[in-house]
Design an enzyme around this catalytic site. Structure first.
Site, short mmCIF file in Angstrom:
data_model
loop_
_atom_site.label_atom_id
_atom_site.label_comp_id
_atom_site.label_asym_id
_atom_site.label_seq_id
_atom_site.Cartn_x
_atom_site.Cartn_y
_atom_site.Cartn_z
N SER A 161 -1.69 -0.87 -2.29
CA SER A 161 -0.37 -0.24 -2.18
C SER A 161 0.00 0.35 -3.53
O SER A 161 -0.40 -0.18 -4.57
CB SER A 161 0.69 -1.29 -1.80
OG SER A 161 1.99 -0.75 -1.95
N TYR A 204 4.18 -9.41 -3.98
CA TYR A 204 3.47 -8.41 -3.15
C TYR A 204 2.73 -7.43 -4.06
O TYR A 204 1.54 -7.15 -3.86
CB TYR A 204 4.45 -7.68 -2.25
CG TYR A 204 3.83 -6.61 -1.40
CD1 TYR A 204 3.02 -6.94 -0.32
CD2 TYR A 204 4.05 -5.26 -1.67
CE1 TYR A 204 2.44 -5.94 0.48
CE2 TYR A 204 3.48 -4.26 -0.89
CZ TYR A 204 2.68 -4.61 0.18
OH TYR A 204 2.11 -3.62 0.96
P1 NAP Z 1 2.11 -4.00 10.03
O1 NAP Z 1 2.49 -2.89 10.94
O2 NAP Z 1 3.05 -5.15 9.84
O3 NAP Z 1 0.68 -4.55 10.49
C1 NAP Z 1 0.11 -5.66 9.85
C2 NAP Z 1 -1.15 -6.05 10.62
O4 NAP Z 1 -1.67 -7.23 10.02
C3 NAP Z 1 -0.87 -6.35 12.07
O5 NAP Z 1 -1.95 -5.93 12.85
C4 NAP Z 1 -0.78 -7.88 12.08
O6 NAP Z 1 -1.19 -8.33 13.35
C5 NAP Z 1 -1.79 -8.24 11.00
N1 NAP Z 1 -1.51 -9.54 10.42
C6 NAP Z 1 -0.36 -9.95 9.82
N2 NAP Z 1 -0.46 -11.23 9.45
C7 NAP Z 1 -1.70 -11.63 9.82
C8 NAP Z 1 -2.41 -12.86 9.73
N3 NAP Z 1 -1.84 -13.95 9.19
N4 NAP Z 1 -3.67 -12.93 10.21
C9 NAP Z 1 -4.23 -11.84 10.78
N5 NAP Z 1 -3.63 -10.65 10.89
C10 NAP Z 1 -2.37 -10.56 10.43
O7 NAP Z 1 1.85 -3.47 8.58
P2 NAP Z 1 1.10 -2.16 8.02
O8 NAP Z 1 2.11 -1.38 7.28
O9 NAP Z 1 0.29 -1.49 9.05
O10 NAP Z 1 0.18 -2.87 6.94
C11 NAP Z 1 -1.21 -2.65 6.84
C12 NAP Z 1 -1.59 -2.73 5.37
O11 NAP Z 1 -1.00 -1.65 4.67
C13 NAP Z 1 -1.11 -4.01 4.67
O12 NAP Z 1 -2.12 -4.49 3.81
C14 NAP Z 1 0.09 -3.53 3.87
O13 NAP Z 1 0.32 -4.33 2.74
C15 NAP Z 1 -0.38 -2.15 3.49
N6 NAP Z 1 0.69 -1.23 3.08
C16 NAP Z 1 1.69 -0.94 3.93
C17 NAP Z 1 2.72 -0.10 3.48
C18 NAP Z 1 3.88 0.25 4.37
O14 NAP Z 1 4.88 0.80 3.85
N7 NAP Z 1 3.84 -0.02 5.66
C19 NAP Z 1 2.69 0.44 2.19
C20 NAP Z 1 1.63 0.11 1.36
C21 NAP Z 1 0.64 -0.72 1.80
P3 NAP Z 1 -0.72 -9.68 14.10
O15 NAP Z 1 0.74 -9.84 13.90
O16 NAP Z 1 -1.14 -9.40 15.51
O17 NAP Z 1 -1.55 -10.75 13.46
#
Ligand code: NAP
Length: 259
Positions: free
Chosen positions: A139, A152
């Site tokens: 990120s 984070y």
């Molecule tokens: P999201 O929509 O909340 O999705 C997170 C995913 O991780 C879901 O599929 C969730 O599935 C899974 N997950 C969460 N806890 C878990 C656990 N304990 N074990 C296994 N799976 C788990 O978030 P996202 O934004 O797509 O995030 C994806 C990545 O992008 C992350 O690493 C996040 O830090 C990074 N990121 C996001 C942003 C943003 O603004 N959205 C910005 C920078 C970086 P289940 O609930 O089904 O387990």
């Protein structure tokens, strides 16, 4: 010919689900990992129907030791897996002083421990095979202590460092490593973190983010920052860091520290 197989963590929604769609459209068989079985099954059925690829599901809570070990074993033992997308991640929308120890442990277990252990589970096999890809979702927060998302951000700085280090270690053995640094992206992450919807920044669409990250991947980048307009700024940052390296080996303290 055997199709390449990609294992994606956090594939049930958000950025991970888009990666699943995009790799399926590139002809990769998939292993989808997350906790929500219903969502995984729905996505798997859709991708099988739309693209004809094989899709396996591995339900796992990556913060649970036994589940993490199952995913590690899959990565170690399934020689068809040639790409790992370390995407699962989470945050907590509270100031550091207000975070509980359970929150901190959970975020570090998911964003740091699982990422490093899953990368480690494929590293040896990929290096021996002389090929393979590890994509780690970091990120921009990992570059910005000013955002006051300290735990984070620290986990994401770890992911960036790990990726750069793995590219140094494994690149010469034919393994590709990419760190992707999204900015704020429209997914459930913010809601799950308990963020105040009224205070959220403008967001990039998750599909735009993943498509841009794949452009960076196809261009051979080790670090891809989709929202950054001027890539030269990143290059200058790396040059400034590397300029310090010769000094790190000095055996005497720098003049300003001598008494
Ligand atoms: P999201 O929509 O909340 O999705 C997170 C995913 O991780 C879901 O599929 C969730 O599935 C899974 N997950 C969460 N806890 C878990 C656990 N304990 N074990 C296994 N799976 C788990 O978030 P996202 O934004 O797509 O995030 C994806 C990545 O992008 C992350 O690493 C996040 O830090 C990074 N990121 C996001 C942003 C943003 O603004 N959205 C910005 C920078 C970086 P289940 O609930 O089904 O387990």
């Amino acid at each position: 010919m055997v199709a390449p197989k990609t294992l994606i963590t956090g594939a049930s929604t958000g950025i991970g689900a888009i990666y699943a769609d995009r790799f399926a459209k590139r002809g990769h068989d998939l292993v989808l990992v997350a906790r929500d079985l219903v969502r995984l099954e729905t996505l798997a059925a859709k991708l099988r129907q739309e693209t004809g690829v094989n899709v396996e599901i591995l339900r796992a809570d990556l913060t649970a030791e036994a589940d993490l070990a199952v995913v590690e074993a899959k990565l170690r033992d399934d020689a068809a897996i040639t790409t790992l997308v370390n995407n699962a991640g989470a945050t907590v929308a509270a100031a550091f002083a207000d975070q509980g120890s359970a929150d901190i442990s959970r975020i570090i277990a998911l964003n740091v421990t699982a990422v490093a252990r899953l990368a480690n589970a494929v590293a040896g096999r990929f290096a021996r095979a002389g090929g393979g890809t590890i994509i780690n979702i970091a990120s921009v927060v990992g570059l910005v202590p000013e955002f006051s998302m300290s735990v984070y951000g620290a986990t994401k700085a770890f992911v960036l460092f790990l990726s750069q280090g793995l590219q140094v270690e494994l690149g010469p053995r034919g393994v590709r490593v990419q760190a992707v640094l999204p900015g704020a992206t429209s997914t459930e992450l913010w809601d799950r973190a308990g963020a105040d919807a009224a205070k959220l920044p403008p967001m990039m669409d998750a599909a735009d983010l993943v498509d841009a990250a794949l452009v960076g991947f196809d261009a051979g980048e080790t670090v891809t920052i989709p929202p950054l307009p001027d890539a030269k700024l990143w290059d200058s940052y790396q040059t400034a860091r590397q300029a310090m390296l010769p000094g790190f080996g000095n055996t005497l303290p720098a003049a300003r520290y001598r008494t």
